[in-house]
Design an enzyme around this catalytic site. Structure first.
Site, PDB file in Angstrom:
ATOM      1  CE  LYS A  53      -3.774  -2.414   2.283  1.00 14.89           C
ATOM      2  NZ  LYS A  53      -4.466  -2.774   3.531  1.00 14.89           N
ATOM      3  CD  GLN A  97      -3.403  -4.269   6.687  1.00 19.68           C
ATOM      4  OE1 GLN A  97      -3.560  -3.252   6.025  1.00 19.68           O
ATOM      5  NE2 GLN A  97      -3.700  -5.465   6.223  1.00 19.68           N
ATOM      6  CG  ASP A 120      -9.941  -0.303   5.042  1.00 21.89           C
ATOM      7  OD1 ASP A 120      -9.631  -0.780   3.929  1.00 21.89           O
ATOM      8  OD2 ASP A 120      -9.266  -0.475   6.075  1.00 21.89           O
TER       9      ASP A 120
HETATM   10  N1  GUN Z   1      -6.651  -6.817   6.221  1.00 18.40           N
HETATM   11  C1  GUN Z   1      -6.931  -7.596   5.153  1.00 18.40           C
HETATM   12  N2  GUN Z   1      -7.618  -6.900   4.223  1.00 18.40           N
HETATM   13  C2  GUN Z   1      -7.772  -5.659   4.711  1.00 18.40           C
HETATM   14  C3  GUN Z   1      -8.379  -4.478   4.197  1.00 18.40           C
HETATM   15  O1  GUN Z   1      -8.952  -4.424   3.110  1.00 18.40           O
HETATM   16  N3  GUN Z   1      -8.307  -3.386   5.007  1.00 18.40           N
HETATM   17  C4  GUN Z   1      -7.703  -3.416   6.213  1.00 18.40           C
HETATM   18  N4  GUN Z   1      -7.707  -2.297   6.948  1.00 18.40           N
HETATM   19  N5  GUN Z   1      -7.127  -4.487   6.725  1.00 18.40           N
HETATM   20  C5  GUN Z   1      -7.165  -5.601   5.959  1.00 18.40           C
END
Ligand code: GUN
Length: 282
Positions: A53, A97, A120
């Site tokens: 990311k 996350q 998100d």
């Molecule tokens: N962990 C696995 N997929 C995601 C996601 O799309 N967003 C976040 N914040 N954590 C994750």
């Protein structure tokens, strides 16, 4: 006939180019999109995702900040950090996350994020807006899947979409987005009896369960569009929830793992952050 492969990497790269171009325009007007990712503890898979990311943000020209907190952090400390980011004008997107360590309640943490910065799309306000059909921050993975189906001009209206998996991150928002595209939608899950009787009806089949190769060729209708959201790390490498080699002989279209849905998730995170930054400017 062998299925066409839906090239998520290619679609994502087009989206990322578009984001980079708009970011340059926005920067010329004095606004740099800013995303802060909070990582609590050192889960190895999370570190990989967060690294991807960050790299994507930098390539798009964003301000990318990683806030690392120890695995022993308390819920109060995390909520305080979020409050500071909510108030910071240079931060347009906040992503915590997941998963979080056991001492922290993820629902309370997500609820602490300003819904306008919730890139998100997990905050209850955004979830409610999605269900109500009001424009909002939409979870990146299902949004990326819709974008890919649109890019390949795959018809959705009137089609039967069957989603396997009912998570808040993928299954549930996917159902609402496909419904908004006029699909007839069925959600299956771990307690669905005779799963194959449902999946065989699918014109569009979305597998999001986290069980390696659980969707086998006999579960797929000939010509169906098969979208594989699974990322299962086996000793032999990454595999999806779909038995790719067998299913591609039956399906009309199929996403690979890796190189399918994964790259789109990151591309949509960039788009959501850009949207938040533009909205901030209006
Ligand atoms: N962990 C696995 N997929 C995601 C996601 O799309 N967003 C976040 N914040 N954590 C994750």
């Amino acid at each position: 006939m062998t299925a066409g492969v839906l090239d998520g990497k290619k679609v994502a790269s087009g989206i990322r180019e578009g984001v980079a171009k708009k970011t340059a325009e926005l920067k010329a007007r004095g606004v740099t999109p800013g995303l802060t990712v909070i990582l609590v503890g050192g889960d190895p898979a999370s570190k990989v995702y967060v690294g991807q990311k960050e790299k994507a943000c930098r390539e798009a020209g964003f301000n990318s900040v990683l806030l690392e907190m120890p695995g022993t952090a308390t819920q109060e400390e995390l909520v305080e950090a979020i409050a500071r980011l909510n108030a910071a004008p240079s931060v347009h997107g906040i992503l915590v996350q997941l998963p979080l360590p056991g001492q922290i309640d993820p629902d309370s943490v997500i609820a602490a994020i300003d819904p306008a910065k919730d890139v998100d799309g997990f905050h209850p306000v955004n979830v409610g807006h999605l269900v109500a059909g009001i424009p909002c921050m939409v979870p990146c993975t299902p949004l990326g899947i819709i974008r890919m189906l649109e890019t390949y001009a795959i018809p959705m209206a009137g089609r039967h979409a069957v989603i396997v998996g009912r998570s808040a991150i993928v299954g549930k928002p996917m159902a609402h987005l496909l419904l908004a595209k006029d699909c007839t939608v069925t959600i299956c899950h771990s307690r669905t009896p005779d799963l194959a009787s449902f999946t065989r009806q699918a014109d569009i089949l979305v597998a999001a369960v986290g069980r390696p190769k659980m969707i086998t060729a006999d579960m797929v209708k000939p010509g169906a569009v098969v979208v594989d959201v699974g990322i299962n790390r086996l000793e032999t490498g990454l595999v999806g929830d779909v038995d790719f080699e067998a299913v591609r002989e039956v399906a009309g279209w199929i996403t690979p793992v890796p190189g399918g849905v994964g790259p789109l998730t990151i591309a949509m995170l960039l788009e959501n952050t850009l949207t938040a930054a533009i909205r901030d400017r209006l």
